[in-house]
Every structure is written in structure tokens, then in C-alpha cells.
Design an enzyme around this catalytic site. Structure first.
Site, PDB file in Angstrom:
ATOM      1  N   GLU A  16      43.255  34.348  35.035  1.00 25.47           N
ATOM      2  CA  GLU A  16      42.530  35.395  35.767  1.00 25.47           C
ATOM      3  C   GLU A  16      42.630  35.031  37.228  1.00 25.47           C
ATOM      4  OE1 GLU A  16      40.179  36.776  38.166  1.00 25.47           O
ATOM      5  OE2 GLU A  16      38.459  36.006  37.040  1.00 25.47           O
TER       6      GLU A  16
ATOM      7  N   CYS B   3      35.560  38.157  42.073  1.00 20.66           N
ATOM      8  CA  CYS B   3      36.883  38.724  41.804  1.00 20.66           C
ATOM      9  C   CYS B   3      36.802  40.205  41.463  1.00 20.66           C
ATOM     10  CB  CYS B   3      37.555  37.971  40.653  1.00 20.66           C
ATOM     11  SG  CYS B   3      37.851  36.231  40.979  1.00 20.66           S
TER      12      CYS B   3
END
Length: 457
Positions: free
Chosen positions: A231, A265
Site C-alpha cells: 500500500e 494516505c
């Protein structure tokens, strides 16, 4: 980078830690491998009991854990407390659902000429987790809870600026009753990650972090033929169409952009607004951003604390300066205050063009880029004009527009009329340079399993 707790609100070094030697790392890997040989044979009921105990400890210690995280990386105390509670929820979720997620899946025996045929999910061994500092407990937990419930064991290489949180994770699972070696923290620098990943006893890795870090881990794992889940950040769009509830959209836009001091994020970063409602949305959005209180993260009234590091603030300052030098306009914020700590205010920038770094790069701080578009197609095109593809957000009450966004936004998640976030019940991950693989939900627990075909004649 030294392994140390440095309070980002003051710049003061609170505590330093000696990194493990290569010999100590090797011993811990051996301990993990030995633990796995026994731990994989434990029952789901045993693991669930330990996992629920971990949740109970987290709930009981939420205040002290919150203070620790706030001291290490600067998020507000309220945000830290909520993070600890979210981790407890994830522990209970996997304690309750892991056995069902990994239950044998029968196949049609007649179709394959068997007496019995099925798919079985089995643990694979020690998994290395390379984790970032921005959600120091949650991002490690969303790996640890499913991995441990699947029967794997974990080795955590955490960010060097959150060592106390990293050590707390190991202590938490130990006190909860998990067997010795089932989850260990490796206090090491990034220079030893390759050595750990190349060790034959380590069977896979997961990383949350930057694209260059993901490339480095994926390169080594590819050479070693080991599974990875990555990720790698995002530059998430937040699209507002004329039918949207503008007041609610503006409220959520501020929360999304400034949560975790803008260091998330999946926070919205690029605000793409239809020209028919752009003036009204801009007014509401800017007013709310201007009203946020920047200050001591330990103060319950603070909305935005400091960025986690001096370099992090410098990166944000450089992106805003690059944009304004090329003609972009700052509507609010845009200048770091004087004094100690790495503070940066809620900022809105408009007039961003493809020549500016902000158009292409992720801004990891409370800075919003505001764009205007003429219609749906242009909104989708601009939303997808990035190498990232983690989350996305669209605000519209038109069902046809909702379906277009779901179909055409290139992202791992699409949230309509609500804030993008992560839930244990839903898969989490991205596409393009935001990475691959999934965490959370049933998909997440199966990532580090041997999906074994069983055929009995």
C-alpha cells in the site's frame, strides 16, 4: 535515521533506542520460525481468545496508548484515542470472523472425478511487516490481527520515529497470551530490511509506505519469489457535483483533508468541483479550513497538531512554494508559524496546473488543491490524471452519476456521499502505483495463506 522518539510539537528528543545487531535479528527470525511450527497448529478458538484479550487491553489502556502515539508522531490526542479503539475493534472482528473466512470451501466432486474436493486456507509462516509512522498502531494492527488469526507469525519493522509504539505492539500480544515469538518487533533501520526479507525463514512481506520503498521491497521479494502486499499512498480525488449537499460535502472535505494532521494516505487531497457550485463550495470549504485550530496535540481543543518530522514539513512547504511560484493562489494558510515544532496550517491552493508538482505528487500535510471542472467527464478525467489509485470520493445525488463514478474512477475504493475510510469489514488497497493486494475483510486474511487444493479419490 536514528531510532528515537522525537516530539514533533517541540522538536525535543524524548528517548533513543539501540538498533538490533544482525546477530540479534537472526536470532529473532529463528525464534519466529520455531514459534510458527507450533503456532500453526493452534485452534481458531485459542487464537480468538488471545485476540479478544488484546482488544480488552487496548480498551483499558486507550488513554496511555494515545498519549504515547501523540508524543511520537504528533496526531491529536482525540485522534490517537480513536485509533487505539479502532485497533481493538479490528481485533474483535477477526477473533469473531477468521474461522468463517478461512473455512474449507467444498467443490463439486463429480465435476472433478473425486469422492471429495475442496479448497483449504492454511498459514504460510513468518511474515515481515514494514510499517509507516502516520497511523502507527492501526496500520500495524490491520496486518497483525488477520495474520495472527490465520496462524501466521509476524515480524514488525516499524518506522524509526515510533519505536515506543512498535515495542508496545509486541508487548500487547505477549500480555494477551499469544505464544512466545508469535509477534516480534525488530528495532532496525531500513538498511537491514533486505537482509530480513532474503532470509529463507521469512516467507512473505507487507509494506505500507512510499512508492520507492515499495519498489525496493517488491524487487527483493521478486528475486526471492516471495508474496508481497503493498500500500503505497494516494492522491485521492474528492468530486463535488451540482446535486450534492454542499454543506455536508464541505464539512466532510475539511475532516478528510485534515485528519491526522493531513498525513493520511486515503485522505482527500484534490478537490474537483463542478463550476456550477464551485463558488459556493469554495466559500464553505475555505471558511471551515480557516476556522481550524492549530496547536498542542495534547490539548483536546486542538484540530491540527504538528507534522511528524522537520523533513515532512519541509516537503509540504516546497510543494506549496512550487505551485505559488508558477501562479497558483493560496486562499487560506500557506505559511508555517514561527516557534518550536513542525506545525503547518490548514491550507487551500487553487489555480493548480499540470506544470506544478502539486498536480502530480501526494501532499502529506493539511493542504488541499482546489480544481474546477465543467462536467462529469472532465471530473473523472482529472480524478484519474494521477499515477496513484488508492481511494476516491464523489458527492452527487444523481444515481446515473453515482454509477459512472463507481465504474470509471481508477481506485481501490469509491465512496459516494461519505468520507473515505477503512473498515475491518471491507477490503483496503489500491491500484496503479498505490500498490497491490488487499488488507482487511476476508480478502485481507487470505493474502498470506496457502490456498490449497484438496482432492480425495
Amino acid at each position: 535515521m536514528a531510532i528515537a522518539t522525537v516530539n514533533p510539537a517541540t522538536g525535543e528528543t524524548v528517548k533513543t533506542f539501540d538498533p538490533l545487531s544482525p546477530e540479534e535479528v537472526d536470532a529473532r527470525i529463528g525464534r519466529a520460525a520455531e514459534a510458527f511450527r507450533r503456532y500453526r497448529l493452534t485452534t481458531f478458538a485459542e487464537r480468538a481468545g488471545w485476540m479478544r484479550a488484546a482488544a480488552d487491553i487496548l480498551d483499558a489502556e486507550a488513554d496511555s496508548v494515545a498519549a504515547m502515539m501523540t508524543t511520537e508522531m504528533g496526531k491529536t490526542l482525540n485522534a490517537s484515542r480513536a485509533e487505539a479503539q479502532k485497533c481493538a475493534k479490528a481485533c474483535r472482528f477477526y477473533a469473531e470472523h477468521a474461522e468463517a473466512f478461512l473455512a474449507d470451501e467444498p467443490a463439486d466432486p463429480a465435476a472433478v472425478g473425486a469422492k471429495r474436493a475442496l479448497t483449504r486456507y492454511q498459514p504460510i509462516g513468518p511474515v515481515l511487516a514494514v510499517m509507516p509512522w502516520n497511523f502507527p498502531l492501526w496500520q500495524a494492527m490491520r496486518f497483525a490481527a488477520p495474520a495472527l488469526m490465520a496462524g501466521n507469525v509476524g515480524l514488525l519493522k516499524h518506522a524509526s520515529n515510533v519505536p515506543q509504539t512498535a515495542l508496545y505492539m509486541e508487548d500487547l500480544f505477549s500480555r494477551a497470551g499469544f505464544p512466545d515469538g508469535a509477534f516480534q518487533t525488530l528495532l532496525i533501520g531500513s538498511d537491514l530490511v533486505e537482509r530480513v526479507l532474503r532470509d529463507r525463514r521469512v516467507v512473505a512481506a507487507t509494506l505500507t509506505g512510499s512508492a520507492p520503498a515499495g519498489q525496493a521491497v517488491a524487487r527483493v521479494a521478486g528475486e526471492e519469489i516471495k508474496k508481497t502486499v503493498l500500500e503505497l499512498g494516494g492522491s485521492d480525488p474528492f468530486i463535488v457535483m451540482p446535486s450534492a449537499d454542499l454543506d455536508r460535502a464541505a464539512e466532510v472535505a475539511v475532516t478528510s483533508r485534515c485528519q491526522n494532521n493531513g498525513q493520511s494516505c486515503i485522505s482527500a487531497k484534490r478537490f474537483i468541483v463542478h463550476e456550477a457550485v464551485a463558488d459556493e463550495f469554495e466559500r464553505r470549504f475555505v471558511d471551515r479550513m480557516a476556522a481550524l485550530r492549530l496547536g498542542d496535540p495534547m490539548d483536546e481543543a486542538t484540530d491540527i497538531g504538528p507534522l511528524a518530522s522537520r523533513q515532512g514539513r519541509r516537503d509540504v512547504e516546497e510543494l506549496v512554494a512550487d505551485a505559488t511560484a508558477q501562479g497558483a493562489k493560496v486562499l487560506v494558510g500557506g505559511e508555517a508559524p514561527g516557534g518550536p515544532g513542525w506545525f503547518y496550517p490548514a491550507t487551500v491552493v487553487t489555480g493548480i496546473t499540470p506544470q506544478m508538482r502539486m498536480y502530480h505528487e501526494e501532499v502529506f500535510g493539511p493542504v488541499a488543491g482546489l480544481y474546477r471542472v465543467a462536467g462529469l467527464d472532465e471530473a473523472i478525467e482529472l480524478a484519474n490524471a494521477t499515477d496513484f489509485g488508492l481511494g476516491s470520493n464523489a458527492w452527487t445525488n444523481d444515481e446515473a452519476e453515482q454509477e459512472r463514478f463507481v465504474r470509471d474512477l481508477a481506485a481501490g475504493a469509491v465512496f459516494i456521499n461519505g468520507m473515505t475510510t477503512s473498515y475491518p469489514e471491507l477490503p483496503f488497497g489500491g491500484v496503479k502505483t498505490s500498490g497491490y493486494g488487499r488488507e482487511l475483510s476476508a480478502q485481507g486474511i487470505r493474502e498470506f495463506c496457502n490456498i490449497k487444493t484438496v482432492w480425495v479419490g
